[in-house]
Design an enzyme around this catalytic site. Structure first.
Site, short mmCIF file in Angstrom:
data_model
loop_
_atom_site.label_atom_id
_atom_site.label_comp_id
_atom_site.label_asym_id
_atom_site.label_seq_id
_atom_site.Cartn_x
_atom_site.Cartn_y
_atom_site.Cartn_z
N ASP A 1 0.84 -1.11 -0.35
CA ASP A 1 -0.15 -0.19 0.02
C ASP A 1 0.79 1.19 0.00
OD1 ASP A 1 -2.54 1.07 0.40
OD2 ASP A 1 -1.93 1.98 2.18
N GLU B 1 7.34 7.19 -2.58
CA GLU B 1 6.70 8.18 -1.98
C GLU B 1 7.37 9.42 -1.23
OE1 GLU B 1 2.52 7.03 -0.56
OE2 GLU B 1 3.59 5.23 -0.27
N HIS C 1 -1.96 3.88 -1.12
CA HIS C 1 -1.82 4.33 0.10
C HIS C 1 -3.22 4.76 0.66
CE1 HIS C 1 1.26 6.29 2.97
NE2 HIS C 1 0.11 5.97 3.57
#
Length: 524
Positions: free
Chosen positions: A223, A228, A257
């Protein structure tokens, strides 16, 4: 109104995935708080906020249930081959693909939790409903804490080697960066699956792809992505190998996410963030701040030769802070304050009594409060400074300083902060200094030793996680009592029962005293 004029008028920001850089902070002249709608702060320049006197807060625990349930959404999707089944039926297949879609049940499969905070503990509870044995690896958690959730604490190598489903719940630090690499995957059971809902940087994505392609890794569900850290809005271009294989590996699931994104969790996070904003705009210190403000409770002395070095404003990026915890009812704790520690220890079957080496070093040792646990590096008190930012009246700092007695981690300036914050006392498995000044402050201080040598302020450290102090494991929010005999810790869940047994034992002993006095009078 121009864009800059609007920015100049903003006093508070509620922030989700947008990056709030140093430039934005410096251009927002009236800004008082950046309230993260979530628990991570990767998208905020904490140092720039600290320099500008801007609070940064988070919403701990608001999405814990959501993330824990997503762990099982991903696990079940891999176990029952849902992505492959969906793709096959979308392509018009039915009976022909069924032989390739045989999955496995979760019952009897071992779940491994790397890290054991609020989310992991909820995950362990859900796992019990599926009939899954649970193993935990976390160097800062006591075995009995884990056992309360029906799980067993093991070493990291044993966790990796013995679980069928490995779920990651650790913070991303220098020590945990790519903790799941090629070597770790090679030690996993053949066919085991990996779930990551924590931080992308915990996983070496290249090694995961290699494990999937070789067949050694049965599946992976992510996830969060390593990319990121570069671009929270669009991390896939920064994980090109993984992005290229998304369509070709039916045992690889990537979600954007969203583990913590449910209607309930969004409402809870928004409510918490709004409360922090209201506190900051009212001139109060908001709850769940992740950094130290430059406006400290005591004047910050300059270090020699550096006019900008303020020792209470050192970076605390390497301090891990637990989500918010419940504290024992302070009024209930105070009911035990009149009674000797020895008596309370007796009714707990001598459990929770700290080692005799932890002794009072000030003349007013009586204390009754709730545990605020701190793990500090030996000879270093940065974590203690940071812990005092979030301390509440009635807290007792309980510090594991690795029993180091040649360098003190607590002195009179920290004592002043304790008094200003309403902290009841401090218990240190380590050394203190400035004993005469501390005595004059009237603060209850217990320590293993005394040393005139001052501390470093570099970290790392942990706040709010269980610590061992004087051979007793102390959990956040437990009750703690002290007198000249020493210290006793009472688990929060046992407080009511301990109070009842203490009162009953005191009545029994009072009757014994009366009988002794009566016998003495007859003897005379």
């Amino acid at each position: 109104m121009s864009g800059q004029a609007l920015q100049d008028s903003v006093e508070a920001v509620m922030l989700r995935a947008e990056r709030f850089t140093a430039d934005k902070i410096q251009a927002s002249s009236r800004l008082k708080i950046i309230a993260r709608h979530g628990v991570g702060t990767d998208n905020v320049d904490i140092q720039a906020a600290t320099d500008a006197g801007v609070w940064v807060t988070v919403t701990p625990g608001s999405n814990a249930r959501s993330v824990a349930e997503h762990v099982f959404a991903l696990t079940l999707a891999l176990a029952r081959r849902i992505p492959a089944a969906t793709a096959g039926t979308a392509a018009g297949q039915w009976a022909a693909i069924k032989p390739a879609l045989t999955g496995f049940e979760l019952q009897g499969r071992t779940l491994g939790l790397l890290g054991f905070g609020r989310i992991a503990s909820l995950t362990a509870g859900i796992a019990r409903g599926f009939g899954m044995p649970v193993l935990v690896s976390d160097p800062y958690v006591a075995p009995d804490t884990v056992e309360q959730y029906g799980a067993r604490l093991v070493l990291l190598d044993d966790l990796i080697a013995q679980c069928d489903v490995l779920s990651l719940h650790a913070p991303l630090t220098a020590a945990t960066k790519h903790i799941i690499d090629a070597a770790a995957i090679a030690r996993m059971r053949p066919g085991a699956v990996l779930i990551n809902t924590a931080r992308g940087g915990l996983v070496d994505e290249t090694a995961v792809l290699a494990g999937l392609e070789s067949g050694h890794l049965g599946g992976a569900a992510l996830d969060v992505l390593d990319g990121e850290s570069t671009d929270m809005q669009d991390p896939l271009p920064h994980s090109p190998e993984l992005a290229a294989r998304l369509g070709s590996l039916d045992n690889l699931i990537v979600t954007p996410h969203i583990a913590g994104q449910t209607s309930q969790s969004l409402l809870a996070a928004g409510t918490q963030a709004l409360a922090c904003i209201q506190q900051a705009l009212a001139g109060q210190d908001p709850e769940h701040a992740v950094h130290r403000q430059r406006r400290s409770l005591i004047p910050a002395p300059h270090l020699p030769g550096d006019e900008n070095a303020l020792f209470v404003n050192a970076s605390t990026d390497n301090i891990d802070i637990a989500p918010a915890w419940e504290r024992a009812d302070l009024d209930e704790v105070k009911r035990l304050a009149p009674y000797p520690v020895a008596l309370v220890g007796d009714v707990q079957a001598r459990m929770g009594i700290m080692a005799a080496a932890i002794r009072p070093v000030t003349p007013a040792p009586r204390l009754a409060g709730t545990v605020l646990p701190v793990l500090a590096r030996e000879g270093d008190n940065l974590a203690i400074h940071r812990a005092l930012d979030d301390a509440r009246p009635g807290d007792v700092l309980v510090v594991n300083a690795n029993a180091e007695i040649n360098r003190a981690v607590f002195g009179d300036l920290l004592g002043e902060i304790c008094l200003a914050k309403g902290v009841t006392g401090i218990v240190i498995d380590g050394a203190v200094r400035d004993v005469e000044e501390l005595a004059g402050q009237g603060l209850a201080v217990y320590a293993r030793g005394i040393s005139p040598a001052g501390p470093w302020k570099n970290g790392p450290g942990r706040i709010g996680f269980p610590v061992a102090c004087g051979n007793v494991v102390c959990n956040a929010g437990d009750a703690i009592l002290g007198d000249r005999d020493g210290i006793v810790v009472i688990p929060r869940r046992d407080l009511t029962a301990v109070i009842e047994r203490t009162l009953a034992q005191e009545q029994t002993e009072q009757k014994m005293r009366e009988a002794i006095n009566a016998a003495a009078q007859l003897a005379h």
